[in-house]
Design an enzyme around this catalytic site. Structure first.
Site, short mmCIF file in Angstrom:
data_model
loop_
_atom_site.label_atom_id
_atom_site.label_comp_id
_atom_site.label_asym_id
_atom_site.label_seq_id
_atom_site.Cartn_x
_atom_site.Cartn_y
_atom_site.Cartn_z
N ASP A 1 9.16 -6.01 0.73
CA ASP A 1 8.77 -4.92 1.75
C ASP A 1 9.90 -4.23 2.56
O ASP A 1 10.20 -4.95 3.51
CB ASP A 1 7.70 -5.19 2.99
CG ASP A 1 6.31 -5.49 2.09
OD1 ASP A 1 6.22 -6.10 1.00
OD2 ASP A 1 5.17 -5.15 2.81
N LYS B 1 4.40 2.17 1.75
CA LYS B 1 3.67 1.77 2.80
C LYS B 1 3.87 2.68 3.93
O LYS B 1 4.97 3.16 4.11
CB LYS B 1 4.24 0.22 3.09
CG LYS B 1 3.81 -0.51 4.22
CD LYS B 1 4.34 -2.04 4.14
CE LYS B 1 4.01 -2.49 5.58
NZ LYS B 1 4.78 -3.99 5.29
N LYS C 1 0.01 1.30 0.71
CA LYS C 1 -0.39 -0.06 1.75
C LYS C 1 -0.15 0.59 3.36
O LYS C 1 0.73 1.08 3.71
CB LYS C 1 0.78 -1.12 1.58
CG LYS C 1 0.48 -2.16 2.72
CD LYS C 1 1.42 -3.44 2.34
CE LYS C 1 1.45 -4.46 3.62
NZ LYS C 1 2.36 -5.57 3.33
#
Length: 312
Positions: free
Chosen positions: A149, A212, A248
């Site tokens: 991430d 995300k 996400k």
């Protein structure tokens, strides 16, 4: 990965009022009850990236997190609704780079193939030199992380240097190798919906597997209005290229009720194809405890005290 499209980026305009109206509509949706709710909640569990990102993380609480990820809902509760043999686990565990090795060791010892995700690139602010940000990615991958991430450099987004941001994300993509790359936009720090849409597009062009919302460390995290802007970008990108990018939301998602709304949003905006861990994740730490309480209530008709359920 696609080439950088300057013209496409320069043409982006987002209708703020329309986005807010759509977000209100989503929040007003009726959510399923009884056994249907239990089924949706178990679906939500399988999409959770079970996360710990704290300064006091130690091998022992990372180990506990991994055990919770492997058996997220108490076995006896699952057995009562005949779901004990369906292999319900969370989608992944997510930790800081220095804790990746701990997580990999714990999962291996438990004979589990659950993916380990690591945040990287100077998380959460991304304000470190590019060289160290890239090194962080490589080290996390070397330690066994199969998902990374990354955080974007918000300075580049706020000053309109979209091509420079594209180049940076491409270099992160390269450093990830075979690992999946989720790109955190830190939407609370981008200022406008138009910037959020542009950042989403740039991240997808540069080869992100997921986009995300947040690190969970900003003042504003996953909101439905911002999510709509991001999923519309995902949809437009899919229609343009035929390539599906995952979504996400993360930060502040704490209740079972909210997780149902997130699933509803995805179903409405992107369709059933996206309702799986390959294309949808929920970044959360305390959410799972609330979902487990709701399942406990569905099975027994009573509410559990938090100390009656295993900690994450």
């Amino acid at each position: 990965k696609a080439a950088y499209n300057k013209i496409l980026i320069s043409k982006v305009r987002v209708n703020t009022q329309a986005v807010l109206k759509r977000a209100q509509h989503i929040q007003g949706q009726k959510i399923p009850k009884k056994q249907w709710q239990a089924a949706w909640l178990l679906k939500a569990v399988t999409c959770i990236d079970l996360t710990t990102l704290a300064g006091d993380d130690t091998p022992s609480n990372v180990h506990r997190l991994c055990m919770k990820a492997i058996q997220p809902i108490r076995y006896d509760l699952l057995k009562k609704i005949d779901m004990h043999s369906k292999g319900i686990t969370t989608a992944a565990v997510c930790v800081y780079p220095s804790r990746v090795a701990d997580a990999v060791t714990s999962l291996k010892a438990a004979n589990s193939s659950l993916p380990v995700a690591s945040v990287a690139t100077g998380f959460p602010a991304g304000q470190t030199p590019l060289k160290t940000r890239l090194e962080e990615v490589r080290m996390a991958v070397a330690d066994g992380a199969t998902e990374i991430d990354i955080v974007i450099n918000r300075t580049l987004a706020l000053t309109g240097q979209w091509e420079a941001m594209y180049d940076e994300i491409c270099s992160f993509r390269e450093a990830c190798g075979d690992a999946h790359m989720k790109t955190i936009l830190a939407i609370g720090e981008l200022g406008t919906f138009t910037n959020v849409y542009k950042a989403s597009l740039v991240a997808m062009m540069a080869g992100s597997d997921f986009i995300k919302t947040s690190t969970g460390k900003e003042a504003v995290n996953a909101t439905y209005s911002v999510a709509i802007v991001m999923v519309r970008a995902i949809r437009d990108y899919f229609l343009r290229t035929g390539h599906k990018v995952g979504f996400k939301p993360a930060g502040g998602i704490r209740t079972a009720q909210e997780s149902l709304l997130w699933l509803t949003l995805i179903k409405e905006e992107l369709g059933n194809d996206w309702l799986c861990p390959l294309l949808f994740r929920l970044g959360a730490s305390s959410l799972l405890a609330d979902i487990e309480r709701q399942i406990y209530h569905h099975v027994t008709g009573q509410y559990a005290a938090y100390h009656e359920l295993p900690m994450a």
